[in-house]
Motif scaffolding. Sequence first.
Motif, mmCIF file in Angstrom:
data_model
loop_
_atom_site.group_PDB
_atom_site.id
_atom_site.type_symbol
_atom_site.label_atom_id
_atom_site.label_comp_id
_atom_site.label_asym_id
_atom_site.label_seq_id
_atom_site.Cartn_x
_atom_site.Cartn_y
_atom_site.Cartn_z
ATOM 1 N N ARG A 49 5.043 7.480 0.270
ATOM 2 C CA ARG A 49 4.069 7.673 -0.808
ATOM 3 C C ARG A 49 2.977 6.625 -0.696
ATOM 4 O O ARG A 49 3.244 5.428 -0.697
ATOM 5 C CB ARG A 49 4.737 7.576 -2.180
ATOM 6 N N ASP A 50 1.742 7.085 -0.583
ATOM 7 C CA ASP A 50 0.581 6.200 -0.551
ATOM 8 C C ASP A 50 0.251 5.785 -1.982
ATOM 9 O O ASP A 50 -0.064 6.625 -2.832
ATOM 10 C CB ASP A 50 -0.614 6.910 0.089
ATOM 11 N N LYS A 51 0.317 4.488 -2.266
ATOM 12 C CA LYS A 51 0.133 4.009 -3.636
ATOM 13 C C LYS A 51 -1.316 4.102 -4.107
ATOM 14 O O LYS A 51 -1.579 4.181 -5.314
ATOM 15 C CB LYS A 51 0.626 2.568 -3.758
ATOM 16 N N ALA A 52 -2.251 4.126 -3.174
ATOM 17 C CA ALA A 52 -3.661 4.144 -3.567
ATOM 18 C C ALA A 52 -4.088 5.518 -4.070
ATOM 19 O O ALA A 52 -4.707 5.632 -5.135
ATOM 20 C CB ALA A 52 -4.535 3.732 -2.379
ATOM 21 N N ASN A 53 -3.773 6.570 -3.317
ATOM 22 C CA ASN A 53 -4.225 7.905 -3.729
ATOM 23 C C ASN A 53 -3.091 8.826 -4.164
ATOM 24 O O ASN A 53 -3.309 10.019 -4.409
ATOM 25 C CB ASN A 53 -5.009 8.569 -2.588
ATOM 26 N N GLU A 54 -1.863 8.281 -4.235
ATOM 27 C CA GLU A 54 -0.693 9.015 -4.735
ATOM 28 C C GLU A 54 -0.320 10.237 -3.876
ATOM 29 O O GLU A 54 0.325 11.154 -4.355
ATOM 30 C CB GLU A 54 -0.915 9.465 -6.181
ATOM 31 N N THR A 55 -0.720 10.248 -2.611
ATOM 32 C CA THR A 55 -0.301 11.325 -1.714
ATOM 33 C C THR A 55 1.096 11.035 -1.185
ATOM 34 O O THR A 55 1.497 9.879 -1.028
ATOM 35 C CB THR A 55 -1.274 11.485 -0.539
ATOM 36 N N ASP A 62 0.791 -1.224 0.000
ATOM 37 C CA ASP A 62 0.000 0.000 0.000
ATOM 38 C C ASP A 62 0.826 1.279 0.000
ATOM 39 O O ASP A 62 0.292 2.366 -0.237
ATOM 40 C CB ASP A 62 -0.933 0.022 1.214
ATOM 41 N N GLN A 63 2.135 1.169 0.263
ATOM 42 C CA GLN A 63 2.940 2.381 0.304
ATOM 43 C C GLN A 63 4.410 2.067 0.036
ATOM 44 O O GLN A 63 4.839 0.914 0.111
ATOM 45 C CB GLN A 63 2.824 3.080 1.666
#
Length: 268
Positions: free
Chosen positions: A99-105, A63-64
């Motif tokens: 980096r959060d892979k789901a929402n790209e934050t 996830d990140q």
Amino acid sequence: MAKVLAWALSAAAVMIGTPALAQDEPRFCPTRPNLGGSSCTTEPGRVHVEMSALDWERDDQSDQREDRIVTADILTRLGVGKNTELQLEWVGYGRDRTRDKANETVDTVTGTGDVTFAIREHLAGQKGKPFSAGIQAFVTAPTGRYPVGAGTWSTGVIVPIQYELTEKIAIAVTGEADAAANQSGMGRHLSYSEITGVRYKFTDQITANAELSLERDDDPDQHETLALAALSAAWRPTKVVQFDILAAAGLNHAAPSLRLVTGGAILF
């Protein structure tokens, strides 16, 4: 003239008769770049300074992705007794990027790290003997901002053991048990590890190490077992200066994917 010649011969005889004093080597034994510990202590009144010029670690999860860079990680070792030394370690600067892979934050934290105080005691082993052992106790104060720092204090004990099979090959085992900081930054939990390594001495100036590390981390949020493999090398251009490099890779999903460290040590 005869008196001058006699004096010169006497001085030469003294110099020739006491070569050991001039040839005695300092006890220069940096802990780095190994993952494991060391039982060797600094001679009384002398100071070891070890520093990571660059320490980069990547941790890829589903996830990140986390990248951490640490520089100016400085360890100072002061010899206070025949077999005893005090240590002070401080992380001068760290940068953690997640980096959060789901929402790209992306979340980035920078700052100084924690301060660690330690005492090391050499328990067994003498120069020229194959076996050595020691013990080191430490406590870490949360002076840095999480996640560059741990967020709360922690403490632990390290027990390093080494046996020299030949003049070139040695095996080492380091056991460690910690009251480690919880990932939440509040409270502590049990963490313990064992590191097994093999050192090969190419020359008096160049050595290399291969290590395997297995750690059990019982953090309340997530119990994990981390497995790592590492290769490192050290070069000593003089008897009191060392430059080194380490590369480590995770062997299972829980362990960080990759770590690269460069730095060195000097004896004063």
